[in-house]
Design an enzyme around this catalytic site. Structure first.
Site, PDB file in Angstrom:
ATOM      1  N   GLU A  47      -1.616  -7.304   6.993  1.00 15.21           N
ATOM      2  CA  GLU A  47      -0.281  -7.091   7.556  1.00 15.21           C
ATOM      3  C   GLU A  47      -0.036  -8.091   8.685  1.00 15.21           C
ATOM      4  OE1 GLU A  47       2.695  -6.677   7.494  1.00 15.21           O
ATOM      5  OE2 GLU A  47       2.925  -4.518   7.218  1.00 15.21           O
TER       6      GLU A  47
ATOM      7  N   SER B 206       0.746   5.309   4.662  1.00 11.98           N
ATOM      8  CA  SER B 206      -0.418   5.414   5.554  1.00 11.98           C
ATOM      9  C   SER B 206      -0.140   6.494   6.598  1.00 11.98           C
ATOM     10  CB  SER B 206      -0.675   4.081   6.258  1.00 11.98           C
ATOM     11  OG  SER B 206       0.320   3.880   7.255  1.00 11.98           O
ATOM     12  N   THR B 207      -1.198   6.862   7.335  1.00  9.05           N
ATOM     13  CA  THR B 207      -1.019   7.898   8.374  1.00  9.05           C
ATOM     14  C   THR B 207      -0.023   7.410   9.434  1.00  9.05           C
ATOM     15  OG1 THR B 207      -2.956   7.040   9.522  1.00  9.05           O
ATOM     16  CG2 THR B 207      -3.305   8.911   8.053  1.00  9.05           C
ATOM     17  N   TRP B 208      -0.033   6.114   9.729  1.00  5.93           N
ATOM     18  CA  TRP B 208       0.900   5.602  10.737  1.00  5.93           C
ATOM     19  C   TRP B 208       2.285   5.319  10.146  1.00  5.93           C
ATOM     20  CZ3 TRP B 208      -1.419   2.136  15.162  1.00  5.93           C
ATOM     21  CH2 TRP B 208      -2.327   2.920  15.902  1.00  5.93           C
TER      22      TRP B 208
ATOM     23  N   ARG C 188      11.037  -6.545  14.306  1.00  4.39           N
ATOM     24  CA  ARG C 188      10.558  -6.177  12.960  1.00  4.39           C
ATOM     25  C   ARG C 188      10.874  -7.234  11.906  1.00  4.39           C
ATOM     26  NH1 ARG C 188      12.735  -1.153  10.474  1.00  4.39           N
ATOM     27  NH2 ARG C 188      10.790  -0.969   9.340  1.00  4.39           N
ATOM     28  N   ARG C 189      12.040  -7.830  12.007  1.00  2.00           N
ATOM     29  CA  ARG C 189      12.517  -8.590  10.846  1.00  2.00           C
ATOM     30  C   ARG C 189      12.882 -10.046  11.096  1.00  2.00           C
ATOM     31  NH1 ARG C 189      10.013  -5.533   8.815  1.00  2.00           N
ATOM     32  NH2 ARG C 189      10.550  -3.751   7.512  1.00  2.00           N
TER      33      ARG C 189
ATOM     34  N   HIS D  58       0.652  -5.735   2.045  1.00  2.00           N
ATOM     35  CA  HIS D  58       1.393  -5.044   3.113  1.00  2.00           C
ATOM     36  C   HIS D  58       2.853  -5.488   3.142  1.00  2.00           C
ATOM     37  CE1 HIS D  58      -2.488  -3.755   4.872  1.00  2.00           C
ATOM     38  NE2 HIS D  58      -2.907  -4.867   4.274  1.00  2.00           N
TER      39      HIS D  58
ATOM     40  N   HIS E 106       0.441  -9.183  12.286  1.00  2.00           N
ATOM     41  CA  HIS E 106      -0.046  -8.574  13.526  1.00  2.00           C
ATOM     42  C   HIS E 106       1.161  -8.177  14.375  1.00  2.00           C
ATOM     43  CE1 HIS E 106      -2.194  -7.832  17.193  1.00  2.00           C
ATOM     44  NE2 HIS E 106      -3.347  -7.980  16.555  1.00  2.00           N
TER      45      HIS E 106
ATOM     46  N   GLY F  33       0.446  -3.002  11.987  1.00  3.95           N
ATOM     47  CA  GLY F  33      -0.130  -4.352  12.026  1.00  3.95           C
ATOM     48  C   GLY F  33      -1.574  -4.384  11.554  1.00  3.95           C
TER      49      GLY F  33
ATOM     50  N   HIS G  58       0.824  -1.216   0.000  1.00  3.08           N
ATOM     51  CA  HIS G  58       0.000   0.000   0.000  1.00  3.08           C
ATOM     52  C   HIS G  58       0.865   1.276   0.000  1.00  3.08           C
ATOM     53  CE1 HIS G  58       1.015   0.783   4.200  1.00  3.08           C
ATOM     54  NE2 HIS G  58       0.969  -0.538   4.360  1.00  3.08           N
TER      55      HIS G  58
ATOM     56  N   ARG H 248      -5.931   0.546   4.015  1.00  4.92           N
ATOM     57  CA  ARG H 248      -4.784   1.154   3.328  1.00  4.92           C
ATOM     58  C   ARG H 248      -4.417   0.365   2.069  1.00  4.92           C
ATOM     59  NH1 ARG H 248      -3.131  -1.238   8.170  1.00  4.92           N
ATOM     60  NH2 ARG H 248      -1.127  -2.332   8.290  1.00  4.92           N
TER      61      ARG H 248
HETATM   62  O1  LIG Z   1       2.722  -2.700  10.341  1.00  4.40           O
HETATM   63  C1  LIG Z   1       3.565  -1.813  10.166  1.00  4.40           C
HETATM   64  O2  LIG Z   1       3.994  -1.088  11.074  1.00  4.40           O
HETATM   65  C2  LIG Z   1       4.163  -1.567   8.783  1.00  4.40           C
HETATM   66  O3  LIG Z   1       3.216  -1.584   7.839  1.00  4.40           O
HETATM   67  C3  LIG Z   1       5.248  -2.552   8.470  1.00  4.40           C
HETATM   68  O4  LIG Z   1       6.178  -2.287   9.398  1.00  4.40           O
HETATM   69  P1  LIG Z   1       7.688  -2.793   9.456  1.00  4.40           P
HETATM   70  O5  LIG Z   1       8.378  -2.353   8.189  1.00  4.40           O
HETATM   71  O6  LIG Z   1       8.191  -2.079  10.678  1.00  4.40           O
HETATM   72  O7  LIG Z   1       7.637  -4.270   9.644  1.00  4.40           O
END
Ligand SMILES: O=C(O)[C@H](O)COP(=O)(O)O
Length: 248
Positions: free
Chosen positions: A87, A12-14, A114-115, A182, A89, A22, A9, A60
């Site tokens: 996305e 987004s605002t976040w 995150r990864r 996502h 969670h 998530g 997407h 989104r």
């Molecule tokens: O869910 C989120 O915060 C983002 O869309 C993906 O976030 P990330 O790149 O921090 O995993």
């Protein structure tokens, strides 16, 4: 040979606030809407068209698809909304600022959350108002199917069945498809398609709103993949995504 298009997407605002999102259903920013339209323009110019679209149940990704399809004069296209493309969670991190979280817990810990492939963030409490239990869009799911947190491995375990059950058969039947989803649901899909190891998937980042083309052979194995558009800008966007979880 089959060609499919994957797209994260638009902003987004976040994303703009640099918050873990998530399953939180935040909307696109104006820039995100423009990215969706620009993606449609690029796809049209490159001669793409589609017969079927897949997206998540989060606005989104849905609104990104709308903008892209509108630009391609394809708003009539059948669209499958599948929660399994949502996305990943983000558990108890949902709503927190990524850089502030890194300042508090350290860049290394945030990179793991995150990864990493199999370390989930702390789960939401069952009584937390951020759970999705009473959200009508998940009314058809069993309670245990609605996550309280996920690592990428958990996301793979829902994205791959979505691919096997519905997306792959559609591609095999000759349908030209686009998937608007996502960052992490696409990382899950790409991990499976490209056979990326659990260790190497840590390094894969996906930029917002950039069409990613996969050319697949008769067995749906990738022949090659590439982003449409300005390659330098895409590399810069990839780096920016990677840096979102750093304290500075
Ligand atoms: O869910 C989120 O915060 C983002 O869309 C993906 O976030 P990330 O790149 O921090 O995993």
């Amino acid at each position: 040979m089959y060609k499919i298009v994957l797209m994260r997407h638009g902003e987004s605002t976040w994303n703009l606030d640099n918050r873990f999102t998530g399953w939180t259903d935040v909307d696109l920013t104006e820039k995100g809407v423009a990215e969706a339209r620009q993606a449609g323009k690029l796809l049209k110019e490159a001669g793409f068209t589609f017969d079927l679209a897949y997206t998540s149940v989060l606005k989104r990704a849905i609104r990104t698809l709308w903008g892209t399809l509108d630009e391609m004069d394809l708003m009539w296209l059948p669209v499958v909304h599948d929660w399994r493309l949502n996305e990943r969670h983000y558990g108890a991190l949902q709503g927190l600022n990524k850089a502030e979280t890194a300042a508090k817990y350290g860049d290394e810990q945030v990179l793991v959350w995150r990864r990493s492939y199999d370390t989930p963030p702390n789960a939401l409490d069952e009584n937390d108002e951020r759970t999705s239990y009473s959200d009508p869009r998940y009314a058809g799911l069993k309670r245990e199917q609605i996550p309280l947190t996920e690592c990428l491995k958990d996301t793979v375990q829902r994205v791959v069945p979505a691919w096997n059950d519905t997306i792959a058969p559609a591609i095999r039947s000759g349908k030209r498809i686009i998937i608007s989803a996502h960052g992490n649901s696409l990382r899950a899909l790409i991990k499976m398609l490209d056979g990326i190891s659990d260790a190497d998937i840590v390094n894969l980042n996906i930029p917002n709103g950039q069409p990613l083309v996969y050319e697949l052979d008769a067995d749906l194995k990738p022949i090659k993949s590439y982003y449409l558009g300005d390659q330098e800008a895409i590399q810069a966007a990839l780096q920016a995504v990677a840096s979102q979880g750093k304290s500075k």
